[in-house]
Scaffold this motif. Structure first.
Motif, mmCIF file in Angstrom:
data_model
loop_
_atom_site.group_PDB
_atom_site.id
_atom_site.type_symbol
_atom_site.label_atom_id
_atom_site.label_comp_id
_atom_site.label_asym_id
_atom_site.label_seq_id
_atom_site.Cartn_x
_atom_site.Cartn_y
_atom_site.Cartn_z
ATOM 1 N N ARG A 35 1.546 4.192 -2.946
ATOM 2 C CA ARG A 35 1.269 5.612 -2.692
ATOM 3 C C ARG A 35 2.488 6.470 -3.027
ATOM 4 N NH1 ARG A 35 -3.192 6.976 0.125
ATOM 5 N NH2 ARG A 35 -4.336 5.347 1.230
ATOM 6 N N ARG A 36 3.651 6.047 -2.580
ATOM 7 C CA ARG A 36 4.854 6.850 -2.809
ATOM 8 C C ARG A 36 5.173 6.977 -4.296
ATOM 9 N NH1 ARG A 36 6.539 4.027 1.913
ATOM 10 N NH2 ARG A 36 7.526 2.416 0.634
ATOM 11 N N GLU B 122 0.823 -1.208 0.000
ATOM 12 C CA GLU B 122 0.000 0.000 0.000
ATOM 13 C C GLU B 122 0.857 1.259 0.000
ATOM 14 O OE1 GLU B 122 -3.402 2.324 2.685
ATOM 15 O OE2 GLU B 122 -2.728 0.310 3.257
ATOM 16 N N GLN B 123 1.825 1.344 0.885
ATOM 17 C CA GLN B 123 2.624 2.563 0.994
ATOM 18 C C GLN B 123 3.577 2.715 -0.186
ATOM 19 O OE1 GLN B 123 1.942 4.963 3.088
ATOM 20 N NE2 GLN B 123 0.279 3.619 3.821
#
Length: 472
Positions: free
Chosen positions: A122-123, A118-119
Motif C-alpha cells: 500500500r505504501r 499488505e501495508q
C-alpha cells in the motif's frame, strides 16, 4: 507560408505516428501518413499466424497504457469501433507451490492477498494509483519541471531507484515475485537505477484502468486511431517504403515514427556531425523471442488466479527473474527465463469454439537467433502441467525475424532502445527538446523519444506539439 502538397508528412503508422497525425489534424494541419506495410498499426496488428480461425496479436497484446494514456483517453475511439475487455484479474504470478500473487483492479484485494506485505505494498503503490492522472501528466513526456511537485516527489523517490532496492521493502516471496514480474517489463537488469519506475507505473495503472485486451485484437486500436485520423481529414498511404527524403511529396515538416538506425539511413546527411554521432551511439537493449500457440483448450494453470488473469508472469522468485534479466542484458541465454504470457481467448473470441490461443515471449540477447521454443514451453509447463498436450500449432519469431517484421525492433528490442537511466530522458540524443533533430523541419516521434515504449501515443503527441510550436 509557401504552399506545399501537405503541411506535414509522417513516416510510420505505429501508435505514435497515428497520435502525432491526430494531434496535428486536430489543429487544422494537413497530414499525410505513410506506412511501408499493407496495413497500418506498427506493433498493433492481429493475424492468423497458426491455423485458420485462430487470431494472434503479432506484437503488442495487452494494453494498460492505452487506457491510461493522457492523450488516447481524450479521443472518441469507441465511436470508431474500439472496445476493451477487462479480465477478472489484470495479471497473476505463479509459484512452484501452486500459489500465485496477483494484480487485481482493486488495490485492497491485491494488497490483502500479500499477507505480511499488505501495508508495504500500500505504501509503495497507493500514492501513485490514487493520483495516476497527475503522475501521467508529469511522467509520460520529456523532462520538465513537474506541475504536481509533491505528488511527483512521492513517485520519484522510489521510481528512480532500482527494482532490487525497492524489493527490500517486502518480506514475502509472493510480494517480491509479483514486484519482479512487473519491473521486468523494463527489459533491463533489475539492479539498474530507475528500473523500479516501470513496475510502479504498470501496477498503478492496473489499479486505475486494469490491463485490458482490445476486443478483436490489437489491430482494433490501430483501426480506430486511423479511422479517427481520416475523419479529421488526414490521408493514409500504405505500401510505401521510404528510403530517402527525396521520395516525399512537398511538405513543411516530416515526422519519423522510426528509431535512430532507420532515421540515419534516410536523413543522416541532413544532420550536423554532432547530432549524427549521438544517434550512432544510441543504445538498443535485449530482444525478445516470441511464440503464438493454437490450443485445443484453456491453459491448465495449477494456480486458480492464473486461470482468471489476462497476463501471467512466469519466472518464479525475484532472484530467478533478476538472474534472467541480467543474463539477457549481458548477452547470455537462460534456461529458466522470465516469460510474459497472455491468454486473450479466455475473454475475447480469438479462436474456434472450444479452442484457444496463447501468446508469450522471453527476453534474449539483442540479435540472438537461438530457438527458445522448448525452453519457453518448459517454463509454461512448470506452472501449467499438461500444457504441451494442448498444442495444435505454433508460430515463432526470433529477434532477427522481429526486426524484419518491424524495423523499429532493432535486434528484437521492442522498446525502441533501452530505457535505462542514461536514455530515460536523453533519447535519442541529449537535447533541450528530444523530438527536434538538428535539421529544420525534420522531427522524430517514435518510442526512441520520451516517454519510450508502449501503446500510449505520448511520444507522437509531444512531437506533434513541438511541430505546432515551431512551424504553425
Amino acid at each position: 507560408m509557401e504552399k506545399k502538397e501537405f503541411d506535414v508528412i509522417i513516416v510510420g503508422s505505429g501508435p505514435n505516428g497515428l497520435a502525432a497525425g491526430i494531434r496535428l489534424q486536430q489543429a487544422g494541419v494537413s497530414v499525410l501518413l505513410l506506412e511501408a506495410k499493407d496495413t497500418i498499426g506498427g506493433g498493433m496488428r492481429t493475424q492468423e499466424l497458426t491455423l485458420p480461425g485462430f487470431y494472434h496479436d503479432v506484437c503488442s497484446a495487452v494494453h494498460p497504457m492505452a487506457m491510461g494514456s493522457p492523450f488516447f483517453s481524450t479521443l472518441p475511439l469507441a465511436d470508431y469501433g474500439l472496445s476493451f475487455i477487462q479480465p477478472p484479474l489484470a495479471a497473476a504470478h505463479p509459484f512452484d507451490d501452486g500459489t500465485a500473487a496477483f494484480l487485481a483492479r482493486s488495490l485492497d484485494e491485491t494488497a490483502a492477498a500479500l499477507g505480511n506485505d499488505e501495508q508495504a505494498y500500500r505504501r509503495l503503490i497507493q500514492p501513485v494509483a490514487d493520483h495516476w492522472g497527475l503522475v501521467a501528466e508529469d511522467s509520460l513526456g520529456p523532462f520538465a519541471i513537474p506541475r504536481h511537485p509533491l505528488i511527483m516527489a512521492k513517485f520519484g523517490w522510489n521510481a528512480l531507484r532500482s527494482a532490487a532496492a525497492v524489493s527490500k521493502r517486502f518480506t514475502t516471496t509472493a510480494a517480491k515475485g509479483l514486484w519482479a514480474g512487473m519491473c521486468a517489463h523494463a527489459i533491463q537488469p533489475l539492479t539498474n537505477i530507475a528500473s523500479a519506475a516501470i513496475g510502479m507505473i504498470l501496477t498503478a495503472v492496473g489499479h486505475q484502468h486494469g490491463w485490458p485486451v482490445p476486443k478483436g485484437g490489437s489491430q482494433a486500436i490501430g483501426h480506430a486511431l486511423a479511422q479517427y485520423f481520416v475523419a479529421l481529414g488526414g490521408k493514409i498511404q500504405t505500401g510505401v517504403h521510404v528510403s530517402a527524403l527525396s521520395q516525399l511529396p512537398s511538405h513543411h515538416a516530416v515526422l519519423f515514427d522510426l528509431t535512430p538506425k532507420q532515421l540515419l539511413t534516410i536523413a543522416g546527411d541532413r544532420f550536423t556531425a554532432g547530432y549524427r554521432q549521438q544517434l550512432t551511439r544510441y543504445r538498443y537493449g535485449p530482444g525478445v523471442f516470441k511464440i503464438d500457440w493454437a490450443l485445443s483448450g484453456p491453459v491448465p494453470f495449477t494456480a486458480e488466479a492464473c486461470r482468471r488473469a489476462g497476463t501471467v508472469h512466469l519466472g518464479g522468485t525475484f532472484e530467478e527473474i533478476a538472474l534472467s534479466e541480467q543474463r539477457a542484458y549481458d548477452g547470455r541465454l537462460n534456461e529458466s527465463p522470465y516469460v510474459l504470457f497472455t491468454q486473450q481467448s479466455l475473454f475475447d473470441e480469438r479462436a474456434p469454439v472450444g479452442k484457444h490461443t496463447a501468446w508469450a515471449y522471453c527476453h534474449v540477447p539483442n540479435g540472438s537467433n537461438v530457438d527458445m521454443t522448448a525452453i519457453i514451453e518448459k517454463q509454461v509447463e512448470r506452472f501449467a502441467p499438461g500444457f504441451r498436450d494442448l498444442i495444435l500449432a505454433k508460430h515463432t519469431m526470433n529477434t532477427q525475424q522481429m526486426e524484419a517484421y518491424n524495423p523499429n525492433y532493432v535486434g528484437g528490442d521492442i522498446n525502441g532502445g533501452i530505457l535505462d537511466i542514461r536514455q530515460l530522458y536523453t533519447r535519442p540524443a541529449l537535447r533541450l527538446n528530444p523530438y527536434r533533430t538538428s535539421a529544420k523541419g525534420i522531427y522524430i516521434c517514435s518510442s526512441a523519444t520520451p516517454p519510450g515504449g508502449g501503446v500510449h501515443g505520448m511520444c507522437g503527441y509531444h512531437a506533434a506539439n513541438t511541430v505546432l510550436k515551431d512551424m504553425f
